[in-house]
Design a protein around this motif. Structure first.
Motif, short mmCIF file in Angstrom:
data_model
loop_
_atom_site.label_atom_id
_atom_site.label_comp_id
_atom_site.label_asym_id
_atom_site.label_seq_id
_atom_site.Cartn_x
_atom_site.Cartn_y
_atom_site.Cartn_z
N ASP A 58 0.83 -1.21 0.00
CA ASP A 58 0.00 0.00 0.00
C ASP A 58 0.86 1.26 0.00
OD1 ASP A 58 -2.33 -1.41 -0.06
OD2 ASP A 58 -2.75 -1.25 2.09
N GLN A 59 2.02 1.16 0.59
CA GLN A 59 2.96 2.29 0.61
C GLN A 59 3.38 2.66 -0.81
OE1 GLN A 59 7.35 2.08 2.06
NE2 GLN A 59 6.11 2.53 3.88
N GLU A 60 3.69 1.64 -1.61
CA GLU A 60 4.09 1.89 -2.99
C GLU A 60 2.91 2.38 -3.83
OE1 GLU A 60 7.20 1.88 -3.94
OE2 GLU A 60 7.78 1.26 -1.92
N LEU A 61 1.73 1.83 -3.58
CA LEU A 61 0.55 2.27 -4.32
C LEU A 61 0.25 3.75 -4.06
CD1 LEU A 61 -1.79 -0.82 -3.78
CD2 LEU A 61 -0.84 -0.05 -5.96
N ALA A 62 0.42 4.17 -2.81
CA ALA A 62 0.17 5.57 -2.48
C ALA A 62 1.17 6.49 -3.17
CB ALA A 62 0.22 5.76 -0.96
N CYS A 63 2.44 6.05 -3.24
CA CYS A 63 3.45 6.85 -3.94
C CYS A 63 3.15 6.92 -5.44
CB CYS A 63 4.84 6.25 -3.72
SG CYS A 63 5.57 6.68 -2.13
N ASP A 64 2.74 5.80 -6.02
CA ASP A 64 2.37 5.80 -7.44
C ASP A 64 1.23 6.77 -7.70
OD1 ASP A 64 4.27 3.89 -7.98
OD2 ASP A 64 2.88 2.20 -7.91
N ALA A 65 0.24 6.76 -6.82
CA ALA A 65 -0.91 7.66 -6.99
C ALA A 65 -0.48 9.11 -6.95
CB ALA A 65 -1.95 7.38 -5.90
N GLU A 66 0.47 9.43 -6.09
CA GLU A 66 0.95 10.81 -5.98
C GLU A 66 1.71 11.23 -7.24
OE1 GLU A 66 1.96 14.56 -4.33
OE2 GLU A 66 0.47 13.06 -3.74
N VAL A 67 2.60 10.37 -7.72
CA VAL A 67 3.44 10.72 -8.86
C VAL A 67 2.65 10.78 -10.16
CG1 VAL A 67 5.41 9.95 -10.26
CG2 VAL A 67 5.51 9.78 -7.77
N THR A 68 1.73 9.86 -10.36
CA THR A 68 1.00 9.78 -11.63
C THR A 68 -0.23 10.67 -11.68
OG1 THR A 68 -0.28 7.87 -10.83
CG2 THR A 68 1.79 7.41 -11.97
N GLU A 69 -0.49 11.39 -10.62
CA GLU A 69 -1.71 12.22 -10.57
C GLU A 69 -1.74 13.24 -11.71
OE1 GLU A 69 -4.17 15.04 -7.38
OE2 GLU A 69 -2.13 14.32 -6.93
N THR A 70 -0.58 13.81 -12.05
CA THR A 70 -0.53 14.85 -13.08
C THR A 70 -0.05 14.33 -14.43
OG1 THR A 70 1.71 15.44 -12.36
CG2 THR A 70 -0.12 16.63 -11.34
N LEU A 71 0.17 13.04 -14.56
CA LEU A 71 0.66 12.49 -15.82
C LEU A 71 -0.50 12.21 -16.77
CD1 LEU A 71 3.34 9.89 -14.59
CD2 LEU A 71 3.66 12.31 -15.18
N ASN A 72 -0.23 12.38 -18.07
CA ASN A 72 -1.25 12.03 -19.06
C ASN A 72 -1.16 10.55 -19.39
OD1 ASN A 72 0.90 11.66 -20.94
ND2 ASN A 72 0.85 13.86 -21.44
#
Length: 398
Positions: free
Chosen positions: A209-223
């Motif tokens: 879940d730690q990695e999933l949360a980081c992915d969500a943060e980083v990819t939030e602004t990606l197309n």
């Protein structure tokens, strides 16, 4: 110690079970950030177990509206001696497991320290944290509690700027969110409760879940195209990722599919107020749960001693194979001391009075502001405990 471990194991297993069984629903309705925050429930439960023991004694008066019952068995000393080897064996096994878990953590810390000594500094990267590279590192990771650094694979500089920025942002978010101290805390809990398989499953889910949360943060602004590139990086770095206790692991093949599928859905943002409210809710819930566990230990009594001295079974009663009881009334001082002891009722008369009174003088209760007046306890003196197939019914008069 063993009693505390048992109590907390039952309670934490209940919490872990809810988080594991309901994980899909939590991810769907709360999002990756808040689902990861739910794991704060576990350390809060442990903290509340301490608060539940000490806070009430400072703020609440001792209640004395019920009578407490205790049994004193003539053969208890023999039973305890026979069971000592069993309890000592359990304690020895737990200590051995605790030492092995601690040793594993120490060895990994030593390995990372040696790794950092031979790592090569990487300059000109867009990162506020120092960056290094090492040929033995196959996946980006954040290392160091007091001097955090990002260690990268040697081929990192050959990546495009977008890929480099995404990876650096991922590891820096780990640092901003204090994930390394959280990992150490999680492993500390696992070290204490290593004997429970459910805790191992929970620890693994927590790290995922730690990695999933980081992915969500980083990819939030990606197309869409940028997310595809990010997914390819996850695939590349997940094949031979470095997994460990004291560092993050960007590559995680165990949840690779879950991480990629998450990018297809719009994630709920991480609201500071929402996380704060969730933390407070979890803290109050854990305190309530621990109070219920402690209440269960009292067997329905509002008053119980923190130090209870066992009365001596009179030799004459043992010789005569005599059972009996003594009902005592007493006061509890704000300091938890027992005084003003009176024998209200006993049977046989005077047989057990002196032994019961002498023992009760040495009892100690929790400290409180007002103490208690007119507390009562019944001590049942029993030569031999009744067999389990005998029904016991307590009859009282109005």
């Amino acid at each position: 110690m063993m009693l505390w471990l048992l109590q907390q194991t039952v309670l934490l297993s209940f919490v872990c079970g809810i988080l594991l069984v309901g994980h899909s629903a939590f991810q769907k309705h709360l999002g990756a950030h808040k689902t990861y925050s739910l794991w704060m429930m576990l350390p809060l439960v442990l903290i509340s177990s301490v608060l539940a023991n000490y806070l009430p004694s400072n703020f609440l008066p001792v209640q004395s509206n019920q009578i407490a019952y205790y049994s004193i068995k003539a053969g208890k000393a023999i039973t305890q001696s026979e069971s000592t080897w069993y309890s000592q064996t359990l304690i020895a096994i737990w200590v051995l497991g605790f030492i092995l878990m601690s040793l594993t953590l120490f060895l990994q810390g030593t390995y990372l320290k040696k790794l950092l000594l031979t790592a090569k500094k990487v300059e000109k990267l867009d990162s506020y944290l120092p960056t290094y590279s090492h040929p033995k590192v196959l996946s980006p990771m954040l290392v160091g509690f007091f001097n955090p650094r990002i260690i990268l694979p040697t081929n990192f500089l050959s990546l495009s700027q977008l890929k480099q920025h995404s990876i650096i942002a991922h590891e820096q978010y780990h640092h901003k969110r204090f994930d390394l101290p959280c990992n150490l805390l999680a492993y500390g809990i696992l070290t204490i409760f290593w004997f429970n398989p459910l805790f191992w499953l929970a620890y693994r889910r927590f790290r995922d879940d730690q990695e999933l949360a980081c992915d969500a943060e980083v990819t939030e602004t990606l197309n869409k195209e940028e997310k595809i590139i990010y997914s390819k990086m996850l695939l590349a770095y997940s094949q031979q990722a470095n997994h460990g206790l004291l560092h993050t692991h960007y590559g995680n093949k165990h949840i690779l599919k879950e991480r990629i599928m998450q990018m297809k859905t719009r994630q709920k943002g991480q609201s500071g107020l929402a996380v704060l409210g969730l933390t407070i809710t979890l803290g109050l819930s854990s305190l309530l749960l621990n109070q219920q566990v402690l209440a269960g230990d009292d067997k329905g009594n509002d008053i119980h001693p923190v130090i209870r001295i066992e009365p001596v079974y009179p030799a004459a009663a043992v010789k005569a194979n005599q059972n009996g009881f003594v009902v005592l009334q007493f006061d509890i001082s704000p300091q938890g001391e027992v005084n003003n002891i009176k024998v209200i009722k006993s049977s046989p008369t005077a047989m057990f009075d002196a032994s019961a009174t002498e023992a009760l003088k040495k009892w100690r209760y929790k400290e409180s502001k007002t103490g208690a007046k007119g507390s009562m306890v019944q001590l049942d003196f029993v030569i031999e405990a009744p067999t389990s197939d005998i029904e016991r019914i307590k009859v009282t008069s109005k």
